[in-house]
Design an enzyme around this catalytic site. Sequence first.
Site, PDB file in Angstrom:
ATOM      1  N   TYR A  54      32.710 -10.532 -44.702  1.00 36.54           N
ATOM      2  CA  TYR A  54      31.864 -10.706 -43.372  1.00 36.54           C
ATOM      3  C   TYR A  54      32.983 -10.959 -42.247  1.00 36.54           C
ATOM      4  O   TYR A  54      33.871 -11.854 -42.456  1.00 36.54           O
ATOM      5  CB  TYR A  54      31.292 -12.028 -43.653  1.00 36.54           C
ATOM      6  CG  TYR A  54      29.590 -11.562 -44.090  1.00 36.54           C
ATOM      7  CD1 TYR A  54      28.977 -10.917 -43.191  1.00 36.54           C
ATOM      8  CD2 TYR A  54      29.044 -12.100 -45.052  1.00 36.54           C
ATOM      9  CE1 TYR A  54      27.586 -10.660 -43.451  1.00 36.54           C
ATOM     10  CE2 TYR A  54      27.922 -11.751 -45.617  1.00 36.54           C
ATOM     11  CZ  TYR A  54      27.036 -10.975 -44.750  1.00 36.54           C
ATOM     12  OH  TYR A  54      25.664 -10.672 -44.870  1.00 36.54           O
ATOM     13  N   GLU A  56      31.353 -11.685 -38.658  1.00 35.08           N
ATOM     14  CA  GLU A  56      30.685 -11.562 -37.361  1.00 35.08           C
ATOM     15  C   GLU A  56      31.612 -12.218 -36.317  1.00 35.08           C
ATOM     16  O   GLU A  56      32.435 -13.094 -36.565  1.00 35.08           O
ATOM     17  CB  GLU A  56      29.531 -12.790 -37.610  1.00 35.08           C
ATOM     18  CG  GLU A  56      28.437 -12.252 -38.410  1.00 35.08           C
ATOM     19  CD  GLU A  56      28.676 -12.874 -39.779  1.00 35.08           C
ATOM     20  OE1 GLU A  56      29.627 -12.889 -40.296  1.00 35.08           O
ATOM     21  OE2 GLU A  56      27.375 -13.045 -40.509  1.00 35.08           O
ATOM     22  N   ASP A 201      25.385   9.486 -23.193  1.00 29.11           N
ATOM     23  CA  ASP A 201      25.384   9.520 -24.762  1.00 29.11           C
ATOM     24  C   ASP A 201      26.084  10.792 -25.186  1.00 29.11           C
ATOM     25  O   ASP A 201      25.553  12.049 -25.150  1.00 29.11           O
ATOM     26  CB  ASP A 201      23.798   9.589 -25.137  1.00 29.11           C
ATOM     27  CG  ASP A 201      23.814   9.635 -26.772  1.00 29.11           C
ATOM     28  OD1 ASP A 201      24.635   9.850 -27.337  1.00 29.11           O
ATOM     29  OD2 ASP A 201      22.783   9.126 -27.288  1.00 29.11           O
ATOM     30  N   THR A 228      28.211   8.522 -31.502  1.00 27.15           N
ATOM     31  CA  THR A 228      28.359   8.323 -32.866  1.00 27.15           C
ATOM     32  C   THR A 228      29.744   8.744 -33.193  1.00 27.15           C
ATOM     33  O   THR A 228      30.497   9.213 -32.311  1.00 27.15           O
ATOM     34  CB  THR A 228      27.428   9.231 -33.693  1.00 27.15           C
ATOM     35  OG1 THR A 228      27.604  10.473 -33.344  1.00 27.15           O
ATOM     36  CG2 THR A 228      26.070   8.634 -33.479  1.00 27.15           C
ATOM     37  N   LYS A 231      30.202  12.981 -35.795  1.00 21.77           N
ATOM     38  CA  LYS A 231      29.892  14.559 -35.463  1.00 21.77           C
ATOM     39  C   LYS A 231      30.990  15.367 -35.027  1.00 21.77           C
ATOM     40  O   LYS A 231      31.982  15.176 -36.004  1.00 21.77           O
ATOM     41  CB  LYS A 231      28.785  14.433 -34.280  1.00 21.77           C
ATOM     42  CG  LYS A 231      27.504  13.714 -34.912  1.00 21.77           C
ATOM     43  CD  LYS A 231      26.479  13.915 -33.557  1.00 21.77           C
ATOM     44  CE  LYS A 231      25.025  13.251 -34.284  1.00 21.77           C
ATOM     45  NZ  LYS A 231      24.802  11.949 -33.848  1.00 21.77           N
ATOM     46  N   ARG A 237      30.372   7.677 -40.761  1.00 21.88           N
ATOM     47  CA  ARG A 237      29.077   7.725 -40.079  1.00 21.88           C
ATOM     48  C   ARG A 237      29.102   6.419 -39.383  1.00 21.88           C
ATOM     49  O   ARG A 237      28.883   5.299 -39.880  1.00 21.88           O
ATOM     50  CB  ARG A 237      28.006   7.895 -41.190  1.00 21.88           C
ATOM     51  CG  ARG A 237      26.534   7.713 -40.871  1.00 21.88           C
ATOM     52  CD  ARG A 237      25.515   8.285 -41.929  1.00 21.88           C
ATOM     53  NE  ARG A 237      26.095   9.818 -42.075  1.00 21.88           N
ATOM     54  CZ  ARG A 237      25.673  10.872 -41.481  1.00 21.88           C
ATOM     55  NH1 ARG A 237      24.809  10.374 -40.450  1.00 21.88           N
ATOM     56  NH2 ARG A 237      25.925  12.075 -41.432  1.00 21.88           N
TER      57      ARG A 237
HETATM   58  N1  DSN Z   1      20.301  13.588 -36.081  1.00 23.25           N
HETATM   59  C1  DSN Z   1      21.274  13.907 -34.951  1.00 23.25           C
HETATM   60  C2  DSN Z   1      21.435  15.259 -34.844  1.00 23.25           C
HETATM   61  O1  DSN Z   1      21.348  16.020 -35.701  1.00 23.25           O
HETATM   62  O2  DSN Z   1      21.604  15.607 -33.671  1.00 23.25           O
HETATM   63  C3  DSN Z   1      20.928  12.942 -33.816  1.00 23.25           C
HETATM   64  O3  DSN Z   1      20.660  11.707 -34.290  1.00 23.25           O
END
Ligand code: DSN
Length: 422
Positions: A54, A56, A201, A228, A231, A237
């Site tokens: 933990y 925090e 974003d 994120t 990707k 993730r």
């Molecule tokens: N699910 C993602 C995508 O495939 O673009 C976006 O959150």
Amino acid sequence: MNTYAYIEKQDQEVFDALQGEESREASGLELIPSENYVSKAVREANGSVLTNKYAEGYPGRRYYGGQDYTDAVEQLAIDRACKLFNCKYANVQPHSGAPANVAMYFALMEPGDTVLGMDLSHGGHLTHGHPTTSINKVFNFVRYKMKDVATGEIDYDELRQVALEHKPKIILAGFSAYSRELEYQKFVDIAREVGAYAVADMAHIAGLIAGGVAKNPFDYGFDVITSTTHKTLRGPRGGLILVREDKEIAQKINKAVFPGLQGGPHMNTIAAKAVAFGEALHPSFREYGKQILKNAKAMEKVFLDANVRLLGGGTDNHLLLADVYGSLGVTGQEAEDVLDEIGITLNKNMIADETRTAMDPSGIRFGTPALTTRGMKEDEATRIAEIMISVLKDKGNQQLKEGYKAEIEALCAAFPVPESFV
Ligand code: DSN
């Protein structure tokens, strides 16, 4: 290939599922543009002892003891993220992209305030205020769209008019199904004119920005970027919030993430982010970014030569959105299913001005980050696109599909998922 020796000994059911997924990922072709293969180093960090802890708070300011190593990895992740994206502040704790966006909204607005973001049907994201989301009950979302679906150009005049009318606190640039570069300067100019924060974003294109092959919104004066990490950035993730230079904004973001939204940060994931950011700082990542784009262009050519309509007329990034229903009479769901039969995974997707349903729309969305990670180049990307078109045109031909399934399997065997990138 992982051995999962301990899982095998104690939990056969989970072991079977993990083995199945290992084999699915190795033998099939991943074209979902938001997916990728991470390195073994990222997976080691993600599966490390840090999951036990933990933590925090933030480095140097924690609520529990025993933080020598959590502080070290979180600070590494922060420093590397700032270097990668050329900014002063980073919060690496968001569990994923949706909480990153929610925290950003609460940091920069009061309930009832307005966000101006891209319409979902024109490429925006659920977390940009779709009516079905919880944040839509807290904040007011207004939208902009493309002016011309054939070129993908955003209607910046409309965007400015909506901004002048609704006085948003945030103007949001970003997407999950849009294939063109945005004109970031126009977003910033309009944001400054109406007194809004300019927020990007970059979840889909973070790796392209890090690799220097897509524009960095911070170079145009954007205040905040959310993302994120899993990707094109090829990390675990997770989520990320960056602040260009304003300390007060950075403090608000930190408070909004913890204690505002989340409890204990996932330190194992944060360690994996640090490893992935380290990989993205390596010169080879720039080559990766360039090849993603070349491969997407190769696929674009095949689709355009076959007279399949691409939303936005083509691509500047890693993804393509094809109107398979309008061009080939195959629905998005049918296309997803038939390509799945031959070992190609992608997703059905709504297209701008959709006439069908979300569960069986007109389009498919696909992209090149994962196949590029496997080392595939233009020749392979071209062949894959040719196979896709051929199957979509003759989807009932079992013999044809069997032949292509074998070809895809052979291609995947020739380009195994790598374990390391540096
Ligand atoms: N699910 C993602 C995508 O495939 O673009 C976006 O959150």
